[in-house]
Design a protein around this motif. Structure first.
Motif, PDB file in Angstrom:
ATOM      1  N   LYS A 120       0.925  -1.220   0.098  1.00  0.00           N
ATOM      2  CA  LYS A 120      -0.052   0.172   0.107  1.00  0.00           C
ATOM      3  C   LYS A 120       0.965   1.562   0.274  1.00  0.00           C
ATOM      4  CE  LYS A 120      -3.706  -0.558   2.218  1.00  0.00           C
ATOM      5  NZ  LYS A 120      -4.960  -0.385   3.629  1.00  0.00           N
ATOM      6  N   SER A 121       0.846   2.158  -0.688  1.00  0.00           N
ATOM      7  CA  SER A 121       1.358   3.234  -1.130  1.00  0.00           C
ATOM      8  C   SER A 121       0.933   4.720  -0.242  1.00  0.00           C
ATOM      9  CB  SER A 121       1.229   3.886  -2.313  1.00  0.00           C
ATOM     10  OG  SER A 121       0.076   5.071  -2.924  1.00  0.00           O
ATOM     11  N   GLU A 122       1.540   5.693  -0.232  1.00  0.00           N
ATOM     12  CA  GLU A 122       1.013   6.779   0.679  1.00  0.00           C
ATOM     13  C   GLU A 122       0.475   7.177  -0.263  1.00  0.00           C
ATOM     14  OE1 GLU A 122       4.086  10.655  -0.660  1.00  0.00           O
ATOM     15  OE2 GLU A 122       5.458   8.815  -1.443  1.00  0.00           O
ATOM     16  N   SER A 123      -0.474   8.090   0.403  1.00  0.00           N
ATOM     17  CA  SER A 123      -1.356   9.052  -0.081  1.00  0.00           C
ATOM     18  C   SER A 123      -1.118   9.666  -0.962  1.00  0.00           C
ATOM     19  CB  SER A 123      -2.720   9.697   1.239  1.00  0.00           C
ATOM     20  OG  SER A 123      -3.271  10.116   0.114  1.00  0.00           O
ATOM     21  N   PHE A 124      -1.797  10.222  -2.235  1.00  0.00           N
ATOM     22  CA  PHE A 124      -1.261  10.853  -3.378  1.00  0.00           C
ATOM     23  C   PHE A 124      -2.745  11.720  -2.937  1.00  0.00           C
ATOM     24  CE2 PHE A 124       0.845   7.843  -4.492  1.00  0.00           C
ATOM     25  CZ  PHE A 124       2.838   8.161  -4.670  1.00  0.00           C
ATOM     26  N   GLY A 125      -3.573  11.689  -2.243  1.00  0.00           N
ATOM     27  CA  GLY A 125      -4.711  13.290  -2.010  1.00  0.00           C
ATOM     28  C   GLY A 125      -5.283  12.558  -2.328  1.00  0.00           C
TER      29      GLY A 125
END
Length: 488
Positions: free
Chosen positions: A145-150
């Motif tokens: 799971k990635s970081e949040s991109f907005g």
């Protein structure tokens, strides 16, 4: 004295038996009438596409009629009639029904969409959290799971084993990032201002705006080159009818200068930004095929002519050919320039200008609607004397072949999405023998048998879009269902 006259009991019994026979005959006649109505309803349903409700009613009436008609016989015959009635209903359903999804797949939550795939990993984007998530392609198990991109207006573009993530919201205006599909790590983030993604190759990704074009290193995000002009087309296949859209892959881009009236003024090398050729295009009828800029025009007698300008050494050339009708689409297929018309394709070898005409076989004609031409494939149709479409298929414009679509049902409203040079996904509504609709998705690949899946409800399916089909793996999203169409 006896209570009744002799023979009265036998007369009464005869009357009762007679009345019973009359009731049996009435039931039999009524059953035969119901059976005739059921057969008529069934025939009309097939002929007029009345749908599954009427078809089911006709099957039920026929089954009831058989059971009622059997009441005049013995127990064994009545049981046989009941079994026959059940078999009639089952056969009527199975013979007409289009089978639903049988392939393996997995389910996702609302507001999640499929955005890419590479190898064994499929990637989804959660509009609620702004995060990307990697899944096992086969069963959907979470891998990363990635970081949040907005927020939800984030756009993505697959780039082989990486994914471009771009946000143009007020909070994160002009933010671009590259994410690894294998592990979800962010390779780099960069503020590109008012520029938007335009094209890429294996080393550089290009962003452009109305006033500037920039090439960034795909691995580090470092600026490689910049030009004070606007990109107007890349060598991914399309000419500049729709400037500044994403072109999947390009080695060259055309740019227009402030005084060029939006027409191509120069061609740049995507990797270095260096000038490859100065052009003076007279129209937007052009493509960049291989290492050649090809502009299309007309000669005195109305014949179409293509002029080739080499971008990496070589001789200029001109080639004339007949334009058979007013409709035309210019693009690049298999490295050659293609001019597509209603009943044929003209291919032009970019190095020499050599021509090859490929007619579409058996009098099929191209369906000139958005989403029906993709790469080497085009939706084609045949019409009757009243100009009504009677059948649709998919033509391979490289060979001119129009293979019959596999799977049961009559295909309608075909849409295409290219996912590789010789591979596309076909989405169509299919109508069964009684007019019931289903959605079908077909993987079309050169030299291989197509792969089909069907969903039973046309309203629940979503047409394949660029965000639902990956160039690295044939995976589709239908509503909340993720389905791999192949296991490559």
């Amino acid at each position: 004295m006896p209570d009744t006259a002799p023979g009265l009991d036998s007369d009464l019994a005869a009357e009762i038996a007679k009345e019973r026979r009359r009731r049996v005959r009435r039931r039999t006649v009524a059953a035969l009438v119901v059976l005739a109505v059921a057969v008529l309803l069934g025939v009309l349903t097939v002929a007029l596409d009345w749908g599954w409700v009427v078809w089911g009613l006709s099957l039920a009436l026929a089954a009831i009629a058989l059971v009622v008609a059997s009441w005049r016989f013995g127990l064994v015959q009545r049981i046989a009639a009941g079994v026959t009635a059940g078999a009639l209903v089952a056969a009527g359903v199975l013979l007409v029904r289009i089978p639903p999804i049988t392939q393996a797949g997995w389910t996702i939550d609302e507001d999640i969409r499929l955005v890419a795939a590479a190898g064994d990993i499929a990637v989804t984007f959660d509009a609620g959290t702004g995060r990307l998530q990697g899944h096992q392609r086969s069963d959907g198990d979470e891998v990363w799971k990635s970081e949040s991109f907005g927020p939800s207006d984030v756009k993505t573009q697959p780039l082989g084993d990486a994914l471009l993530v771009f946000s143009d919201s007020e909070r994160q205006h002009g933010q671009a990032a590259i994410v690894s599909i294998a592990d979800g790590r962010t390779s780099w983030k960069q503020d590109v201002g008012d520029q938007t993604p335009f094209t890429a190759n294996d080393e550089v990704i290009v962003f452009t705006s109305e006033t500037t074009t920039t090439g960034l290193d795909l691995r580090s995000g470092r600026k490689v080159w910049s030009s004070p002009d606007r990109a107007t087309a890349g060598s991914g296949g399309q000419s500049s009818y729709n400037p500044q859209r994403w072109v999947p892959r390009s080695e060259w881009i055309a740019v227009d200068g402030p005084k060029s009236k939006r027409l191509p003024a120069a061609v740049l090398n995507v990797g270095t930004g260096q000038l490859a050729a100065v052009v003076q295009a007279k129209s937007n009828d052009f493509v960049i095929a291989g290492q050649t800029f090809i502009e299309f025009g007309y000669e005195k007698h109305g014949r179409r002519v293509a002029h080739g300008t080499p971008l990496a050494g070589g001789q200029t050339w001109s080639a004339e050919f007949l334009r058979p009708d007013f409709r035309e689409l210019l693009d690049v297929v298999d490295g050659n320039a293609r001019a597509l018309y209603s009943n044929r394709a003209v291919f032009i070898t970019p190095e020499t200008g050599a021509l090859q005409q490929v007619p579409i076989k058996d009098d099929w004609s191209v369906a000139w609607l958005a989403g029906r031409i993709s790469g080497r494939y085009a939706v084609v149709e045949q019409r009757d004397r009243d100009h009504k479409v009677v059948e649709q298929r998919v033509a391979d414009t490289v060979s001119g072949e129009v293979p019959k679509l596999t799977g049961r049902g009559r295909a309608e409203d075909l849409d295409l999405t290219q996912i590789a040079a010789a591979k596309a996904i076909l989405h169509t509504s299919v109508v069964d023998a009684v007019g019931g609709d289903s959605d079908r998705y077909t993987l079309i690949e050169n030299g291989k048998d197509p792969v089909n899946i069907s969903t039973p409800d046309a309203g629940s399916g979503r047409a394949v879009t660029d965000e639902q089909a990956s160039s690295a793996g044939a995976i589709i999203q239908v509503g909340r269902r993720i389905i791999p169409l192949s296991n490559d």
